[in-house]
Design an enzyme around this catalytic site. Structure first.
Site, PDB file in Angstrom:
ATOM      1  N   LYS A   1       0.880  14.512   1.216  1.00 33.99           N
ATOM      2  CA  LYS A   1      -0.485  14.830   0.780  1.00 33.99           C
ATOM      3  C   LYS A   1      -0.670  16.326   0.539  1.00 33.99           C
ATOM      4  O   LYS A   1      -1.660  16.767  -0.019  1.00 33.99           O
ATOM      5  CB  LYS A   1      -1.501  14.315   1.804  1.00 33.99           C
ATOM      6  CG  LYS A   1      -1.527  12.781   1.917  1.00 33.99           C
ATOM      7  CD  LYS A   1      -2.552  12.318   2.938  1.00 33.99           C
ATOM      8  CE  LYS A   1      -2.488  10.829   3.242  1.00 33.99           C
ATOM      9  NZ  LYS A   1      -3.123   9.983   2.204  1.00 33.99           N
TER      10      LYS A   1
ATOM     11  N   THR B   1      -8.508   6.702  -1.871  1.00 34.60           N
ATOM     12  CA  THR B   1      -9.855   6.158  -2.037  1.00 34.60           C
ATOM     13  C   THR B   1     -10.889   7.257  -1.773  1.00 34.60           C
ATOM     14  O   THR B   1     -12.010   7.174  -2.268  1.00 34.60           O
ATOM     15  CB  THR B   1     -10.104   4.968  -1.094  1.00 34.60           C
ATOM     16  OG1 THR B   1      -9.567   5.288   0.185  1.00 34.60           O
ATOM     17  CG2 THR B   1      -9.442   3.713  -1.621  1.00 34.60           C
TER      18      THR B   1
ATOM     19  N   LYS C   1     -14.737   8.357  -3.513  1.00 35.90           N
ATOM     20  CA  LYS C   1     -15.974   8.671  -2.784  1.00 35.90           C
ATOM     21  C   LYS C   1     -16.541  10.015  -3.244  1.00 35.90           C
ATOM     22  O   LYS C   1     -17.746  10.169  -3.435  1.00 35.90           O
ATOM     23  CB  LYS C   1     -15.707   8.684  -1.273  1.00 35.90           C
ATOM     24  CG  LYS C   1     -15.291   7.324  -0.727  1.00 35.90           C
ATOM     25  CD  LYS C   1     -14.677   7.385   0.676  1.00 35.90           C
ATOM     26  CE  LYS C   1     -13.953   6.076   0.981  1.00 35.90           C
ATOM     27  NZ  LYS C   1     -13.005   6.175   2.105  1.00 35.90           N
TER      28      LYS C   1
ATOM     29  N   LYS D   1      -8.349  14.026   4.837  1.00 42.32           N
ATOM     30  CA  LYS D   1      -7.489  12.846   4.782  1.00 42.32           C
ATOM     31  C   LYS D   1      -6.467  12.988   5.906  1.00 42.32           C
ATOM     32  O   LYS D   1      -6.368  14.057   6.515  1.00 42.32           O
ATOM     33  CB  LYS D   1      -6.766  12.738   3.430  1.00 42.32           C
ATOM     34  CG  LYS D   1      -6.138  14.057   2.969  1.00 42.32           C
ATOM     35  CD  LYS D   1      -5.483  13.938   1.613  1.00 42.32           C
ATOM     36  CE  LYS D   1      -6.416  14.054   0.429  1.00 42.32           C
ATOM     37  NZ  LYS D   1      -6.648  12.806  -0.272  1.00 42.32           N
ATOM     38  N   ARG D   2      -5.690  11.938   6.171  1.00 42.91           N
ATOM     39  CA  ARG D   2      -4.651  12.070   7.185  1.00 42.91           C
ATOM     40  C   ARG D   2      -3.680  13.186   6.816  1.00 42.91           C
ATOM     41  O   ARG D   2      -3.452  13.471   5.648  1.00 42.91           O
ATOM     42  CB  ARG D   2      -3.903  10.728   7.346  1.00 42.91           C
ATOM     43  CG  ARG D   2      -4.687   9.699   8.123  1.00 42.91           C
ATOM     44  CD  ARG D   2      -5.023  10.178   9.531  1.00 42.91           C
ATOM     45  NE  ARG D   2      -3.843  10.262  10.353  1.00 42.91           N
ATOM     46  CZ  ARG D   2      -3.384   9.280  11.117  1.00 42.91           C
ATOM     47  NH1 ARG D   2      -4.035   8.131  11.188  1.00 42.91           N
ATOM     48  NH2 ARG D   2      -2.290   9.434  11.830  1.00 42.91           N
TER      49      ARG D   2
ATOM     50  N   HIS E   1       0.799  -1.233   0.000  1.00 42.44           N
ATOM     51  CA  HIS E   1       0.000   0.000   0.000  1.00 42.44           C
ATOM     52  C   HIS E   1       0.828   1.278   0.000  1.00 42.44           C
ATOM     53  O   HIS E   1       0.266   2.364   0.161  1.00 42.44           O
ATOM     54  CB  HIS E   1      -0.921   0.052   1.221  1.00 42.44           C
ATOM     55  CG  HIS E   1      -2.004  -0.973   1.225  1.00 42.44           C
ATOM     56  ND1 HIS E   1      -3.247  -0.755   0.685  1.00 42.44           N
ATOM     57  CD2 HIS E   1      -2.015  -2.236   1.704  1.00 42.44           C
ATOM     58  CE1 HIS E   1      -3.996  -1.837   0.845  1.00 42.44           C
ATOM     59  NE2 HIS E   1      -3.271  -2.753   1.455  1.00 42.44           N
TER      60      HIS E   1
HETATM   61  C1  26V Z   1       2.101   2.432   8.755  1.00 44.45           C
HETATM   62  C2  26V Z   1       2.114   2.277  10.110  1.00 44.45           C
HETATM   63  C3  26V Z   1       3.402   2.332  10.789  1.00 44.45           C
HETATM   64  C4  26V Z   1       3.326   2.518  12.266  1.00 44.45           C
HETATM   65  C5  26V Z   1       2.272   1.708  12.885  1.00 44.45           C
HETATM   66  C6  26V Z   1       0.917   1.932  12.294  1.00 44.45           C
HETATM   67  C7  26V Z   1       0.940   2.066  10.809  1.00 44.45           C
HETATM   68  C8  26V Z   1      -0.230   2.008  10.105  1.00 44.45           C
HETATM   69  C9  26V Z   1      -0.224   2.166   8.736  1.00 44.45           C
HETATM   70  C10 26V Z   1       0.943   2.382   8.053  1.00 44.45           C
HETATM   71  C11 26V Z   1       1.022   2.557   6.556  1.00 44.45           C
HETATM   72  C12 26V Z   1      -0.226   2.477   5.913  1.00 44.45           C
HETATM   73  C13 26V Z   1      -0.091   2.658   4.437  1.00 44.45           C
HETATM   74  C14 26V Z   1      -1.376   3.166   3.882  1.00 44.45           C
HETATM   75  O1  26V Z   1      -2.294   3.472   4.608  1.00 44.45           O
HETATM   76  N1  26V Z   1      -1.453   3.263   2.591  1.00 44.45           N
HETATM   77  C15 26V Z   1      -2.631   3.787   1.949  1.00 44.45           C
HETATM   78  O2  26V Z   1      -3.398   2.690   1.490  1.00 44.45           O
HETATM   79  C16 26V Z   1      -4.584   3.094   0.838  1.00 44.45           C
HETATM   80  C17 26V Z   1      -5.368   1.852   0.495  1.00 44.45           C
HETATM   81  O3  26V Z   1      -4.674   1.098  -0.450  1.00 44.45           O
HETATM   82  C18 26V Z   1      -4.238   3.916  -0.390  1.00 44.45           C
HETATM   83  O4  26V Z   1      -5.433   4.353  -0.997  1.00 44.45           O
HETATM   84  C19 26V Z   1      -3.393   5.108  -0.002  1.00 44.45           C
HETATM   85  O5  26V Z   1      -2.972   5.805  -1.156  1.00 44.45           O
HETATM   86  C20 26V Z   1      -2.186   4.654   0.779  1.00 44.45           C
HETATM   87  O6  26V Z   1      -1.460   5.755   1.280  1.00 44.45           O
END
Ligand code: 26V
Length: 804
Positions: free
Chosen positions: A549, A651, A655, A543-544, A355
């Protein structure tokens, strides 16, 4: 029981008395919510049992979606809708003097995710059940979801999200299905019957207790399962009456450290540090999930060799990738298979989605930590690595570059993406451009070595939640016009294309948007005490908060627009309301400064009475799924302005499109596919391309000072960050200034600034022609069917999981 209004009213009143000893007039919203929840869950249970029985009987292959995150939001509305009892309940309650909307509001969001990755998992569950596919979620029942955000004096403050404090009407605790997970200790080897066996000693045992939640399919009687695991102590370990004070302390410590495992969701700060508890969470989920799958499989299919024909395990990013060594461990140590047999089974069972390509977000874990926390699992990872490297070297003798880049263990860390690629039979990206970047750049060595594993699955969203549920007015006029087939088959929305020029449909679309904007305006007024003009453009970025971003780009444009209006208040432009919602990871200092900047700019502009009928800036506190459901239907412009190549898919973009907002975005992630679907005339694209960005990264040649020096407007807003009114309100924004100039603007904000301003200008002008704008909106809705997660899930089902 819930399909007839009169019956519903009766059972509802009876249940209210039974559960809470009260009558409707006296009941609190919470009591009514819980009563309705209890009835609905009961109503679900028959189908739930039947679905499970039919899976069992047919022996059909099951898929388990492993994810550390499921960002479900609220479930009452979507469950009622999918069960086809929404109207009965709504009308029945109304006759009892209760507004169902208020009851839905009483449900806390299940915020068990950070953002896109977690919400995607939730949309996938909805599509699996709605497509009648045997697919289930496997995750963690965090006691606290993602923190609750308060804005105090413009700054983000985090509070715990105690979402379970009133209980959870949707879950069922399954104590009899609990399993044990082992941590720590050491491993010895022994020859038993001519076979080397591995004995694990002195470990700490944790009980994993599953809580099952029903996942209701849309009007099809299917109910799949989301199984969330909770960590508990194993009481039997101690004799409660004969223990010393010292032991008591140890017990308390054991209880505390055990329960800590599923206490809270880690916020994604994009800088992975070695945090023991997070690794414990990952292994806890994986070990509990795999044990329960194998237990179930053996009960019905007897031997483990048939596992790949009956089970597919999907890992959502690398977070659950310890599934690879854990499945090997069980097959080797418990099932006594040979390495080769175990490897063959495992690699036919596990598939993986990537991702992100942000280097700093690629997971690694220190070898020392892994070895001490998971001694046997680590041995297996070492052995996987040893065999894999040997094979690579034999196939490519002398190719050091290849070997260096594919090794699983290197420089004292375990590289989880490498483990995922080696251990799984399928690796997919989440949008075309993202998959190409993985194949051609980030993981090019793996792609050369295993080209057949790599594939793309462009993300999607459930149109049931994001259109049917979130925007009932729009859903209704669509159904009136083209019938209701689109609900089962969202590509039918394309029929709307025929009506882009239909004056009466256009009028309906405008009036619905107006209504939804009124609705949002009410919330803004309630939450921020701010009156916004519903005739203005609602320009939204939710968004986050992340540097890539580029919320900063948005704010700098707002500052520039304000500067221009100050110079010439007569500029002919439609009034704008800029709306933001974003949580920053608690330790992400830059992101938190950006929140402060947005709020500072907001307070200056909103308090400037010469300007503020043209411009307003709103920051909505505590952005979450249920808030997105109100904001998105009310949006005119969808801001998707990440640095090209950085957003894997996005995503939110889908929406918004589905709700008739026009995308203003870069050529990044799924924006590219949205552009292909709607055509250039129905989207505003600006800025660097992914290749331009990647080439700058590779060969250099960008200087943000050049931008600063050549464009006086850029210079002006940059100076405002550190001097004058903006800076004065908040100390200053030196960190942001420095990142853009001193550190040479890693995300090309200044490079894209002028193109962004031009695109904004174009969008503003387009909005002035309401006729034309509505045509664009309709075309966006019409082409949004491709981005339903039903399409995505069908592709996963047939091309990766091979389930029916
Ligand atoms: C990283 C970490 C690291 C520390 C602990 C918690 C945690 C949680 C999540 C992440 C990375 C997450 C990557 C992510 O969210 N990617 C997003 O995935 C979406 C669904 O595929 C996509 O639409 C977004 O573009 C992408 O940034």
């Amino acid at each position: 029981m819930l399909t007839n209004k009169e019956e519903f009213k009766q059972v509802f009143q009876k249940r209210l008395v039974a559960l809470h000893g009260t009558e409707v007039q006296e009941a609190t919203t919470q009591e009514i919510y819980k009563t309705l929840g209890s009835l609905v869950r009961e109503y679900i249970s028959e189908n739930w049992i039947n679905t499970n029985a039919s899976y069992k009987k047919s022996g059909v292959k099951q898929v388990y979606y492993f994810s550390l995150e499921f960002l479900l939001g609220r479930l009452m509305g979507s469950n009622l809708l999918n069960l086809d009892i929404y109207n009965v309940c709504k009308e029945g309650l109304l006759e009892l003097g209760i507004d169902l909307d208020d009851i839905e509001e009483a449900e806390p969001d299940a915020g068990l995710g950070n953002g896109g990755l977690g919400r995607l998992a939730a949309c996938f569950l909805d599509s699996l059940a709605s497509l009648e596919l045997p697919g289930h979620g496997c995750g963690i029942r965090y006691k606290y979801g993602l923190f609750e955000q308060k804005i105090i004096n413009g700054y983000q403050v985090e509070l715990p999200d105690n979402w379970l404090k009133e209980g959870n009407v949707w879950e069922i605790r399954k104590s009899d299905k609990a399993v044990e997970v082992k941590f720590g200790g050491y491993v010895t080897t022994e020859q038993v019957d001519g076979r080397l066996s591995f004995l694990h000693h002195n470990y700490e045992k944790v009980l994993a207790v599953p809580y099952d939640m029903p996942v209701v399919g849309y009007k099809n009687e299917v109910v799949n399962t989301l199984r969330l695991w909770s960590a508990e102590t194993i009481i039997g370990n101690f004799d409660a009456y004969s223990i010393s004070t010292h032991d008591q302390r140890k017990i308390i410590e054991y209880k505390r450290s055990t329960e800590a495992i599923t206490e809270f969701l880690y916020p994604d700060d994009s800088h992975i540090e070695g945090r023991t508890l997070r690794l414990k969470q990952q292994y806890f989920l994986v070990s509990a999930g795999i044990q329960s799958i194998l237990h179930n499989h053996k009960k019905h299919h007897h031997d483990v060799y048939s596992l790949p024909e009956n089970v597919a395990i999907h890992v959502n990013d690398t977070h659950p990738v310890l599934a690879v060594p854990e499945l090997m461990r069980i097959l080797l140590d418990d099932e006594l298979l040979s390495w080769d047999d175990a490897w063959e089974i495992m690699t036919k069972t596990i598939s993986y989605t990537n991702h992100t390509t942000l280097a700093e977000a690629l997971e690694t874990w220190p070898v020392d930590l892994m070895r001490s926390l998971l001694p046997r699992v680590f041995m297996i990872i070492e052995e996987i690595n040893r065999r894999f490297c040997q094979q690579v070297w034999a196939d490519n003798p002398g190719n050091w570059e290849l070997l260096r880049s594919v090794e699983i263990i290197r420089d004292g860390v375990v590289r989880m993406a490498n483990l995922a690629i080696v251990g799984s039979y399928s690796v997919n990206g989440v949008a075309q451009v993202h998959t190409e970047i993985i194949k051609k750049r980030e993981m090019k060595h793996f792609y050369q070595y295993f080209p057949e594993k790599f594939n793309n699955k462009t993300n999607g969203i459930t149109h049931r939640r994001w259109l049917l549920r979130a925007n009932p007015l729009l859903a209704n006029v669509i159904t009136e016009l083209i019938g209701s087939d689109w609900i089962k088959n969202p590509t039918e929305l394309q029929q709307l294309s025929k009506y882009v020029k239909d004056a009466s449909f256009q009028e309906q679309i405008r009036s619905i948007k107006h209504n939804n904007k009124l609705n949002l305006a009410k919330i803004i007024s309630k939450e921020c005490g701010l009156t916004v003009d519903v005739g203005s453009i609602f320009d939204v970025q939710i968004k986050r908060l992340h540097a890539y971003k580029r919320q900063v780009l948005n704010v700098l444009h707002i500052m520039d627009l304000y500067n221009r209006l100050k110079e010439d208040p007569t500029i002919d432009m439609p009034p704008r309301t800029f709306i933001f919602g974003a949580k920053a990871a608690p330790s992400y200092h830059f992101a938190k400064k950006v929140i402060k900047l947005i709020n500072t700019v907001a307070s200056i502009i909103n308090n400037d009475k010469y300007i503020n009928d043209k411009l307003k800036v709103v920051f909505l506190e505590n952005y979450r799924v249920s808030m997105a459901e109100v904001i998105i239907p009310a949006t005119d412009i969808s801001e998707q302005i990440s640095t090209a190549s950085k957003e894997a898919s996005g995503t939110g973009n889908m929406k918004f499109m589905m709700n008739g907002a026009i995308t203003l975005g870069t050529l990044d992630g799924a924006n590219i596919e949205i552009e292909e679907a709607v055509g250039d005339d129905n989207i505003f694209i600006f800025g660097l391309t992914p290749n331009e960005v990647l080439n700058y990264h590779q060969v250099g040649g960008y200087s943000s000072w050049d931008m600063y020096n050549t464009h006086p407007r850029i210079r002006k807003v940059m100076e405002q960050l550190i001097t004058g009114e903006v800076a004065q309100q908040a100390g200053d924004f030196k960190d942001i200034y420095d990142s853009l100039l001193i550190d040479n603007d890693e995300y090309f904000v200044l490079k894209d600034f002028i193109p962004y301003v031009d695109a904004q200008l174009k969008a503003g002008q387009a909005y002035m022609n309401q006729n034309k704008w509505t045509q664009m909106a309709i075309e966006n809705i019409a082409q949004s069917g491709k981005f339903s997660s039903d399409r995505t899930i069908k592709e996963y089902a047939s091309e990766i999981w091979r389930i029916r």
